[in-house]
Write a protein that holds these residues in place. Structure first.
Motif, PDB file in Angstrom:
ATOM      1  N   ALA A  60      -6.315  -4.006  -2.885  1.00 54.35           N
ATOM      2  CA  ALA A  60      -4.907  -3.972  -3.827  1.00 54.35           C
ATOM      3  C   ALA A  60      -4.891  -3.699  -5.043  1.00 54.35           C
ATOM      4  O   ALA A  60      -3.997  -4.320  -5.729  1.00 54.35           O
ATOM      5  CB  ALA A  60      -3.745  -4.933  -3.258  1.00 54.35           C
ATOM      6  N   THR A  62      -4.267  -1.153  -7.219  1.00 52.25           N
ATOM      7  CA  THR A  62      -2.914  -0.540  -7.645  1.00 52.25           C
ATOM      8  C   THR A  62      -1.748  -0.888  -6.816  1.00 52.25           C
ATOM      9  O   THR A  62      -2.054  -1.072  -5.745  1.00 52.25           O
ATOM     10  CB  THR A  62      -3.351   0.932  -7.949  1.00 52.25           C
ATOM     11  OG1 THR A  62      -3.576   1.628  -6.620  1.00 52.25           O
ATOM     12  CG2 THR A  62      -4.627   1.013  -8.518  1.00 52.25           C
ATOM     13  N   ASP A  63      -0.600  -0.322  -7.342  1.00 59.10           N
ATOM     14  CA  ASP A  63       0.427  -0.461  -6.602  1.00 59.10           C
ATOM     15  C   ASP A  63       0.391   0.457  -5.349  1.00 59.10           C
ATOM     16  O   ASP A  63       0.711   0.188  -4.294  1.00 59.10           O
ATOM     17  CB  ASP A  63       1.788  -0.232  -7.264  1.00 59.10           C
ATOM     18  CG  ASP A  63       2.024  -1.375  -8.329  1.00 59.10           C
ATOM     19  OD1 ASP A  63       1.835  -2.413  -7.997  1.00 59.10           O
ATOM     20  OD2 ASP A  63       2.946  -1.010  -9.253  1.00 59.10           O
ATOM     21  N   ARG A  64      -0.160   1.547  -5.602  1.00 64.47           N
ATOM     22  CA  ARG A  64      -0.120   2.742  -4.555  1.00 64.47           C
ATOM     23  C   ARG A  64      -1.362   2.125  -3.362  1.00 64.47           C
ATOM     24  O   ARG A  64      -0.989   2.193  -2.126  1.00 64.47           O
ATOM     25  CB  ARG A  64      -0.908   3.873  -5.106  1.00 64.47           C
ATOM     26  CG  ARG A  64      -0.899   5.106  -3.844  1.00 64.47           C
ATOM     27  CD  ARG A  64      -1.309   6.333  -4.508  1.00 64.47           C
ATOM     28  NE  ARG A  64      -1.523   7.297  -3.290  1.00 64.47           N
ATOM     29  CZ  ARG A  64      -0.622   8.173  -2.975  1.00 64.47           C
ATOM     30  NH1 ARG A  64       0.862   7.826  -3.451  1.00 64.47           N
ATOM     31  NH2 ARG A  64      -0.627   9.008  -2.023  1.00 64.47           N
ATOM     32  N   ALA A  65      -2.265   1.602  -3.690  1.00 65.67           N
ATOM     33  CA  ALA A  65      -3.200   0.867  -2.879  1.00 65.67           C
ATOM     34  C   ALA A  65      -2.695  -0.116  -2.004  1.00 65.67           C
ATOM     35  O   ALA A  65      -2.856  -0.302  -0.910  1.00 65.67           O
ATOM     36  CB  ALA A  65      -4.545   0.399  -3.534  1.00 65.67           C
ATOM     37  N   LEU A  67       0.530  -0.477  -1.444  1.00 65.93           N
ATOM     38  CA  LEU A  67       1.345   0.173  -0.131  1.00 65.93           C
ATOM     39  C   LEU A  67       0.695   0.636   0.844  1.00 65.93           C
ATOM     40  O   LEU A  67       1.028   0.602   1.944  1.00 65.93           O
ATOM     41  CB  LEU A  67       2.186   1.251  -1.011  1.00 65.93           C
ATOM     42  CG  LEU A  67       3.166   2.208  -0.120  1.00 65.93           C
ATOM     43  CD1 LEU A  67       4.411   1.117   0.443  1.00 65.93           C
ATOM     44  CD2 LEU A  67       3.778   3.178  -0.806  1.00 65.93           C
ATOM     45  N   GLU A  68      -0.312   1.352   0.531  1.00 61.46           N
ATOM     46  CA  GLU A  68      -1.224   1.909   1.565  1.00 61.46           C
ATOM     47  C   GLU A  68      -1.750   0.705   2.722  1.00 61.46           C
ATOM     48  O   GLU A  68      -1.790   0.761   3.687  1.00 61.46           O
ATOM     49  CB  GLU A  68      -2.408   2.727   1.146  1.00 61.46           C
ATOM     50  CG  GLU A  68      -1.782   4.015   0.531  1.00 61.46           C
ATOM     51  CD  GLU A  68      -2.843   4.881  -0.219  1.00 61.46           C
ATOM     52  OE1 GLU A  68      -3.924   4.286  -0.213  1.00 61.46           O
ATOM     53  OE2 GLU A  68      -2.622   6.142  -0.615  1.00 61.46           O
ATOM     54  N   ASN A  70      -0.534  -2.262   2.984  1.00 58.84           N
ATOM     55  CA  ASN A  70       0.746  -2.796   3.868  1.00 58.84           C
ATOM     56  C   ASN A  70       0.936  -1.932   4.962  1.00 58.84           C
ATOM     57  O   ASN A  70       1.051  -2.225   6.263  1.00 58.84           O
ATOM     58  CB  ASN A  70       1.967  -2.608   2.746  1.00 58.84           C
ATOM     59  CG  ASN A  70       3.111  -3.880   3.424  1.00 58.84           C
ATOM     60  OD1 ASN A  70       3.294  -3.375   4.909  1.00 58.84           O
ATOM     61  ND2 ASN A  70       3.590  -4.432   2.689  1.00 58.84           N
ATOM     62  N   ARG A  91      -2.242  -8.151  -4.270  1.00 58.90           N
ATOM     63  CA  ARG A  91      -1.839  -7.599  -5.541  1.00 58.90           C
ATOM     64  C   ARG A  91      -2.129  -8.412  -6.592  1.00 58.90           C
ATOM     65  O   ARG A  91      -2.370  -8.241  -7.854  1.00 58.90           O
ATOM     66  CB  ARG A  91      -0.645  -6.946  -5.546  1.00 58.90           C
ATOM     67  CG  ARG A  91      -0.353  -6.237  -6.482  1.00 58.90           C
ATOM     68  CD  ARG A  91      -0.940  -4.792  -6.537  1.00 58.90           C
ATOM     69  NE  ARG A  91      -0.842  -4.114  -7.948  1.00 58.90           N
ATOM     70  CZ  ARG A  91      -1.349  -3.902  -8.761  1.00 58.90           C
ATOM     71  NH1 ARG A  91      -2.748  -4.208  -8.894  1.00 58.90           N
ATOM     72  NH2 ARG A  91      -0.993  -3.059  -9.755  1.00 58.90           N
TER      73      ARG A  91
END
Length: 443
Positions: A60, A62-65, A67-68, A70, A91
């Motif tokens: 986690a 990055t925020d994008r990582a 989200l993916e 999750n 995160r």
């Protein structure tokens, strides 16, 4: 730092996870105002802790990582509540690396706790002061996530970490599991009996936490515990160290302590007050600068009021040669004049921290810039200069002017062409009653 004595493997802390989860179950009866807004129970459940332990440290990053991750974990059939809590924890671990280094990969964190947690390299310096004073048993009152207690335990101090918040205490319990010479007590720091301890360390809560986030508290008497409680411990003869926010005004610093402002990588992180035998002889104020060079320190045996009176009598001079920007810890500690003397410089104004010298002298306590030009501060003229010089990247620093650098940068660059690529640095400052824009380049 290395843990002393036998160390239990971090991934195998199932027993501690169950203990902490059981502790969290009591939160149902705790008044809402006293609870952390984060719920660690899903993370400390067998499913959650196992899932968290299986994730790669960069899962986690990055925020994008996050989200993916999750979405991916939900698709594999994991409980959505557990997934949300585990990904949030992963995160936080990624964000904590700059403060806590490799320790972050195995810690249980809360967002509010991470915001106030001591950086590990600074926590090690705190711990060393207790070791050098000859102490063996330390009470860490208001331990938070336990970073200072971890550093102390690593240096073989016997540490009892006290934390009032149930959630944070559970996290600290997990984080201190590798050290048999450390333990966590879920209790009010102000009511804890410290009579059996050699010395005390405190990191009072200086933020309020609500469902909308956290906010800083600036009044030392509104801290938890308040500064008056720290002074009472010191007055009773107990050696005490306390970490406070770096913005504490000098008039709020008690007269019988050493005040040390600390910066890490150019950012001022704390002001630490040392009482009793933890205070160094002949040191009233200090600026500790930690960076790529290691750690460097300036000290003074006088208080800030005395230094301010002396500053008003110092000669000032023109902008010339090299302009120096002191480190924030040096400014907060009121030790700018020591750096001025060390580089053979002069102040531009008795009330402004910038100073100049004819030569560039390397120092860990200030950053040097070569002076290229000195202009009156005039927005219209500066905008014309930006356009004519083809400047597309502009760094703005300021002291003594009521200017927002980000807003001014947008205004000045609005007239620059799309092909403008040149970089420039402006230092905005006041000298007497006049305002100036000094064009400089970093040395």
């Amino acid at each position: 730092m290395q843990a002393s004595g036998p160390v239990r493997a971090l991934p195998g802390r199932g027993e501690a996870a169950e203990l902490s989860a059981a502790r969290l179950e009591t939160m149902a009866s705790t008044p809402a105002a006293e609870q952390s807004t984060e719920n660690l129970m899903p993370v400390l459940s067998p499913e959650g802790f196992g899932l968290l332990s299986s994730l790669a440290p960069e899962a986690a990053a990055t925020d994008r990582a996050a989200l993916e991750l999750n979405l991916s974990l939900r698709k594999t059939g994991h409980d959505p509540e557990v997934v949300t809590a585990v990904v949030h924890q992963a995160r936080l671990r990624a964000l904590a690396k700059t403060k806590l280094g490799p320790f972050a990969e195995h810690m249980i964190l809360t967002r509010a706790g991470l915001e106030q947690a001591t950086r590990m390299n600074v926590a090690a310096l705190h711990a060393r002061r207790y070791v050098e004073a000859g102490f063996t048993r330390v009470a860490d009152l208001g331990c938070g996530l336990g970073s200072d207690a971890m550093a102390m335990a690593s240096l073989e101090l016997d540490v009892t970490a006290v934390e009032l918040d149930e959630t944070t205490a559970a996290a600290a319990t997990m984080n201190l599991m590798p050290w048999p010479n450390a333990r966590v007590v879920n209790a009010d720091a102000e009511g804890f009996d410290v009579s059996g301890f050699d010395a005390v360390w405190l990191d009072p809560a200086r933020r309020t936490t609500t469902t909308s986030g956290t906010s800083r508290i600036f009044d030392p008497e509104a801290f938890s515990p308040p500064l008056s409680f720290v002074e009472a411990l010191a007055d009773a003869g107990k050696p005490v160290g306390v970490k406070l926010g770096p913005g504490i005004p000098h008039e709020s610093v008690p007269a019988d302590c050493e005040a040390q402002w600390v910066s890490v990588g150019g950012a001022v992180t704390e002001a630490t007050l040392w009482f009793g035998s933890l205070r160094r002889n002949g040191v009233r104020r200090a600026a500790l600068v930690v960076g790529g060079h290691g750690a460097a320190e300036l000290t003074s045996e006088t208080d800030a009021a005395e230094a301010a009176r002396a500053r008003g009598t110092r000669p000032t001079g023109d902008v010339e040669g090299y302009l120096y920007e002191p480190d924030g810890a040096v400014i907060r500690a009121g030790l700018v004049e020591q750096v001025v003397d060390a580089v053979g410089g002069h102040l531009l104004d008795p009330h402004i921290a910038y100073f100049c010298a004819p030569e560039a002298v390397e120092t860990p306590f200030a950053r040097a810039y070569r002076v290229l030009d000195v202009k009156p501060y005039n927005v219209k003229a500066l905008r014309a200069w930006v356009k004519a010089a083809g400047i597309g990247v502009l760094d703005i620093k300021k002291r003594g002017l009521d200017v927002t650098p980000e807003e001014l940068r947008r205004v000045l660059l609005a007239g620059a062409g799309k092909k403008a690529k040149k970089k420039a640095t402006l230092v905005l400052t006041r000298i007497g009653d006049s305002r100036y824009a000094i064009e400089v380049e970093p040395v």
